[in-house]
Design an enzyme around this catalytic site. Structure first.
Site, PDB file in Angstrom:
ATOM      1  N   GLU A 137       0.834  -1.202   0.000  1.00 21.89           N
ATOM      2  CA  GLU A 137       0.000   0.000   0.000  1.00 21.89           C
ATOM      3  C   GLU A 137       0.874   1.259   0.000  1.00 21.89           C
ATOM      4  O   GLU A 137       0.531   2.263  -0.633  1.00 21.89           O
ATOM      5  CB  GLU A 137      -0.901   0.036   1.239  1.00 21.89           C
ATOM      6  N   CYS A 162      -2.457  -3.559   7.253  1.00 27.19           N
ATOM      7  CA  CYS A 162      -2.063  -3.826   8.629  1.00 27.19           C
ATOM      8  C   CYS A 162      -2.479  -2.678   9.537  1.00 27.19           C
ATOM      9  O   CYS A 162      -2.640  -1.539   9.115  1.00 27.19           O
ATOM     10  CB  CYS A 162      -0.560  -4.075   8.725  1.00 27.19           C
ATOM     11  N   SER A 197      19.181 -44.822  -7.251  1.00 25.13           N
ATOM     12  CA  SER A 197      18.060 -43.896  -7.484  1.00 25.13           C
ATOM     13  C   SER A 197      18.390 -42.861  -8.551  1.00 25.13           C
ATOM     14  O   SER A 197      17.703 -41.852  -8.671  1.00 25.13           O
ATOM     15  CB  SER A 197      17.704 -43.180  -6.171  1.00 25.13           C
ATOM     16  N   ARG A 250      12.616 -25.740  -4.853  1.00 24.93           N
ATOM     17  CA  ARG A 250      13.594 -25.391  -3.810  1.00 24.93           C
ATOM     18  C   ARG A 250      13.758 -23.880  -3.736  1.00 24.93           C
ATOM     19  O   ARG A 250      13.850 -23.294  -2.661  1.00 24.93           O
ATOM     20  CB  ARG A 250      14.950 -26.049  -4.112  1.00 24.93           C
ATOM     21  N   GLY A 252      13.868 -39.287   3.119  1.00 24.50           N
ATOM     22  CA  GLY A 252      13.253 -40.408   2.438  1.00 24.50           C
ATOM     23  C   GLY A 252      11.885 -40.792   2.985  1.00 24.50           C
ATOM     24  O   GLY A 252      11.236 -40.026   3.706  1.00 24.50           O
TER      25      GLY A 252
HETATM   26 ZN   LIG Z   1       1.098  -2.698   6.046  1.00 23.36          ZN
END
Ligand SMILES: [Zn+2]
Ligand SMILES: [Zn+2]
Ligand SMILES: [Zn+2]
Ligand SMILES: [Zn+2]
Lengths: 365, 365, 365, 365
Positions: free
Chosen positions: D53, D76, D169, D185, D294
């Site tokens: 804003e 906020c 793998s 990631r 895993g």
């Molecule tokens: Zn704010």
């Protein structure tokens, strides 16, 4: 898809594939199932030959007994060289019948089903009915009215023109669109134009696709002005029928008939009477006509509510010209609220062009 | 999508959303990235206000230093209240610049990039260039020619008509299509019609969408026949400019000017000179004009190669009528091979109707 | 679509619709065309009954003379109660033959075509060949190898499990997916599971769709541990065949045979020999087997390169469990580069679940 | 699209483009409109910097007065270096506010709107609310729970395996799928694996895309067994945090800390306490974690209801192996009806593989 739909769809596929070869008869397919196996398939191949049910029963042989027959159209109760199909079904020992749609002819509709039911066969009507009706839109009109189904065809620019102001029209649409027109011709029993089109363009009006069937060439010519050297008069590639007004030139008729052309006088005094044309074509068992213009002919048909279907091939081009002809001339409607809307409109891209297919809705008037 | 494209796309999104509020300036967006983070975004909001790059640099503040700036158009080298953007970019310490397309103005194209490169900034030109050019098709013409971008708009039936033979035209197209026309008006700086349209329909020629901007109403009227009681003369909803011929009626002009209407004489002797109209509109910084007919006006523009874009709203209706006007009258081309094809054609369904959008290809002539 | 493709497609449609009712024979369709009209259609209905060509020739009658026959598979040169179809085609006076694909049996491939050509018929092979081969993938394997086409079917969670660690498996997949499995069963001649599946789940292994055909239930049971009260032993809904190892329990066999169950010893010493199973099923004219697990059975087939097609119904659920069984157990491959890839993979949403269909590519090993 | 949606969509586009650079703050965008023109755009760029804003108000300057502000999240009422945004909006003279969604934090939700309303600003809440919530799914969890949003990621074969029985793998999935994992990631603040994965594969756990951000590497290692020569210990490419059990090896901790690794003891006696891990990561302002296995780690998270989102990359391959690990081990559920279904499932083809994205629905338990 239910199993009823599965088998009816197979019958419809076989029927549809016969498009163009059963005229003036409808497309009909049939499948016989017994103990969850298909035991017979049939389709009507040609007017005068056995109906679809008969072919299916023959393939099934003994296995028809106790089985279920699927037919895309109500079995006939009266005609056919092979006797009424409804009777043949009963005699074969069929136990159930599934019918897509009743006979469109209101006079006999329901008679075939009645024969089956009176013989104790359980009958279901209405499976894939809409698909079957659409498939036989031509026949359904013809059998009820004894008049051909009329498709108005035009090739136009985006601004509605079918030629420039100098009458040049080669070519409005692309090669692909013109090829599609030949497919349309192949599916119709007759093609109709006004004599002005013959005079201006001297067209062949034939089906230029491999193995295409040439429709009868129908020319509207109120005063028999057609040039004797026109291709449709001289080339002998297809029959040419000329419809004229009441007072026609008898010498011209004689010249034409000497060349193998058939001339049909109508009751129109100055112009060819269109209702007569349709009635007379119907009497000749012509069930479908492709009206290819020009714009005045189109307007005459549309303004009389005679067009059943519209096929406009539109090229994305502009030519302009207040004097350039559009594909719909005549007087035209006076108020926008009387415009003829097209129902079930479909637009298909063909080459660079667009084909608009729809059904005139005269109720909007 | 590469990261170059990702950031340029963000700049394009911000630019495009300003459509209609930057005239006569182009839509431009900018994004500044540093250390793989966006540190500033900007877009040009309004003519006379800061350019996109300035907004982005302000948001970035110190973080512009060492960063990469993405701009959808080459930074300016000369104009703007805030000084040349190219200089501002250099002063902010930017290290790399990615530009979608060079300035369309051949006189200054490359100058902005040169300033950047001479300051040691690494410059890449051409990322998403086509998207940027299409977005500013209006501006790109205007800046090069000082004449407005002309969009020809028509609402027609499938047979090319814009009214019945009795001149009824309410309504050709559906409410949805007419609403879309108001969106078009909202995006243009001026709307242009011939005086016959005013006389026959007495239209408001305003943008009837919530918060719509009304374009200037431009009327072509060679002999100042416009009725003084017309809505465009009396309603005061938007400016009305009338372009007339050399020899106009001075009394009529006076009457119009007393009503706040501006009259522009052109050099045309009998008809309004269209080249003058475009030149004079350009001088007034009018960069886009929506030409809404009628058919003679459309033809005059198209036959002179003045139409840049075509928008035809086609209703799937037929009205017919040899005397019913089409949306493209005039003389028209003489040979089909001279027809004006439409490039990049797009067809969009709007309500029951179809909008054809394309760009006239005069090379086909 | 060319006209060759149009007619061959009609033949294919009729052939495909017979799926499940021609075993162990292939699906075959035929269409006869003369003078651009379809004059006959045929399809093979059931093993032991006339081939497709015979049905089509019968429907065509005299009109076959001079016509073109379309067949989805090379006409036979030797077998059939009705004599070799190739000879029947010649005798009917057919002039051209269009064949989708040669007989898959290398021993006789080309013989049918040779008979036709020696009789002066012009033969074209290869029209829509891929469609025809795919349609008869089951038969094509069987006729060449005399062993059934093996489809591995599993219903698993997203994490590959077919049951929880407590062996609960009702239900992994949705009702829609389970219904689709019944469609699969309907199309196979046999369904195969390991005895553990019988012991744990006591399944019926029948086709629960209206009018479904029940496949033969094949159980692999090396030591005849199958409970005599199992549904597959007692319910009599379909044949049950048990394949066992060399040294089986003779008393158990007697008990089973008294209940109408057929027991087939194989040459396997401890485990059932899979090659024997396939060979013996082939000898019984079982051309297609749906292997429904469990995971060890699947692994045994896949690790021996015996799986021809895979159908995995995957529910978008997770259950976890190091001890929960997956649909592919056994030893498994040692290196990722030896993984079996699936060719021509198709994913189809069925209810909430996803069906993965593919063909194991053992060349990747 | 209404004009409310048009402007909110622009705010959302600007917010979304900041993905990955605002952590731990939410993505927020803002647009200010006055007199039907955009006068300001803003987006939150980075934690600690001005909110969206504020950027939009700065760009708007005086033109904010009397305008309408669009914000994708409730302004906020309390925090931020630049003071509460709600107050800034009031002070700028904004007349209307359109908010996509209230603050997800129940403690403060509605406070921002209240400040606006008490100042006489007309507030609309809920425009494109769902789009805004989905965009900030990570933040919405974090702000309410102070714990990170957990995404479970796996690369598996069609049979659910993540390695062969010999632990090979490389590679399950295609290069394209592995590249997509690096994108994931890049969007997460931390990546988490069990120590077994480090011991077996010695992965780098970095983001290998141009300009990618490396997430913190989080290792669960109850007894600090991690090899000191592991890449995550030695390469210094990103921070490595090790979470361990209550009774850990103090010497090992010292060795690790000497190498710059942070060790976090948890309250778990034998195993790392997962609730502690999430709480402690939250305290470090880590708002998103990608759990990469895993299978035991995945199971531990899922069985405790800690997984918020699932991303499974499935290769259409089969490897089999009762001993080959699946991506979800542990105990698993006991009954199928307790399986965790995935809501809002999306399947995306990536290279040869398929990515399944969904949200665990623990209510099905
Ligand atoms: Zn704010
Ligand atoms: Zn009949
Ligand atoms: Zn500038
Ligand atoms: Zn045969």
């Amino acid at each position: 898809m239910t199993s009823h739909e599965f088998y009816m769809n197979l019958a419809l596929e076989n029927a549809r594939a016969m498009k163009g070869q059963t005229d003036p008869n409808p497309l009909v397919g049939s499948v016989i199932v017994n103990d969850n196996r298909v035991v017979g398939i049939g389709t009507h191949l040609k007017a005068g030959e056995p109906h679809a049910e008969i072919h299916a029963l023959r393939m099934a042989g003994d296995k028809a007994k106790g089985g279920t027959i699927y037919v895309t159209l109500e079995p006939c109760s009266h005609h056919g060289r092979t006797g009424p199909c409804a009777v043949a079904i009963v005699e074969a020992g069929i136990r159930k019948a599934v019918v897509a749609t009743l006979d469109p002819n209101p006079v006999v509709a329901g008679n075939g089903v009645r024969i089956l039911e009176e013989a104790g066969i359980e009958v279901t009507v209405g499976v894939m009915e809409e698909e079957s009706r659409k498939m036989n839109e031509v026949f359904n009109k013809f059998i009820v009215t004894q008049k051909p189904f009329i498709t108005m065809k035009a090739g136009s620019t985006l601004d509605g023109k079918i030629a420039t102001h100098t009458a040049d029209s080669k070519w409005i649409t692309s090669a692909e669109a013109r090829k599609d027109v030949h497919r349309l011709r192949n599916e119709h029993m007759a093609i109709l134009v006004g004599v002005n089109t013959v005079i201006e363009d001297d067209p062949e009006l034939t089906t230029r696709i491999p193995n295409g069937r040439n429709p009868i060439r129908v020319i509207l010519d109120s005063s028999l002005r057609i040039p004797l050297e026109s291709q449709v008069v001289t080339d002998g590639q297809a029959e040419t029928w000329i419809f004229t007004a009441k007072q026609y030139n008898h010498d011209a008729r004689k010249e034409l008939e000497e060349r193998g052309i058939t001339v049909f006088p109508t009751s129109g005094t100055e112009r060819v009477d269109l209702e007569d044309v349709l009635r007379m074509l119907g009497e000749q068992l012509v069930s479908s006509v492709l009206v290819e213009g020009g714009g005045s002919i189109h307007a005459a048909f549309l303004e009389n509510g005679l067009v059943d279907k519209v096929e406009v091939y539109m090229a994305p081009k502009l030519i302009g010209g207040a004097q350039a002809p559009t594909f719909l001339e005549g007087t035209g409607v006076g108020l926008m609220r009387d415009a003829v809307e097209l129902d079930d409109l479909e637009i298909t891209k063909i080459g660079k062009d667009y084909r608009f297919t729809g059904y005139p809705n005269y109720n909007t008037k």
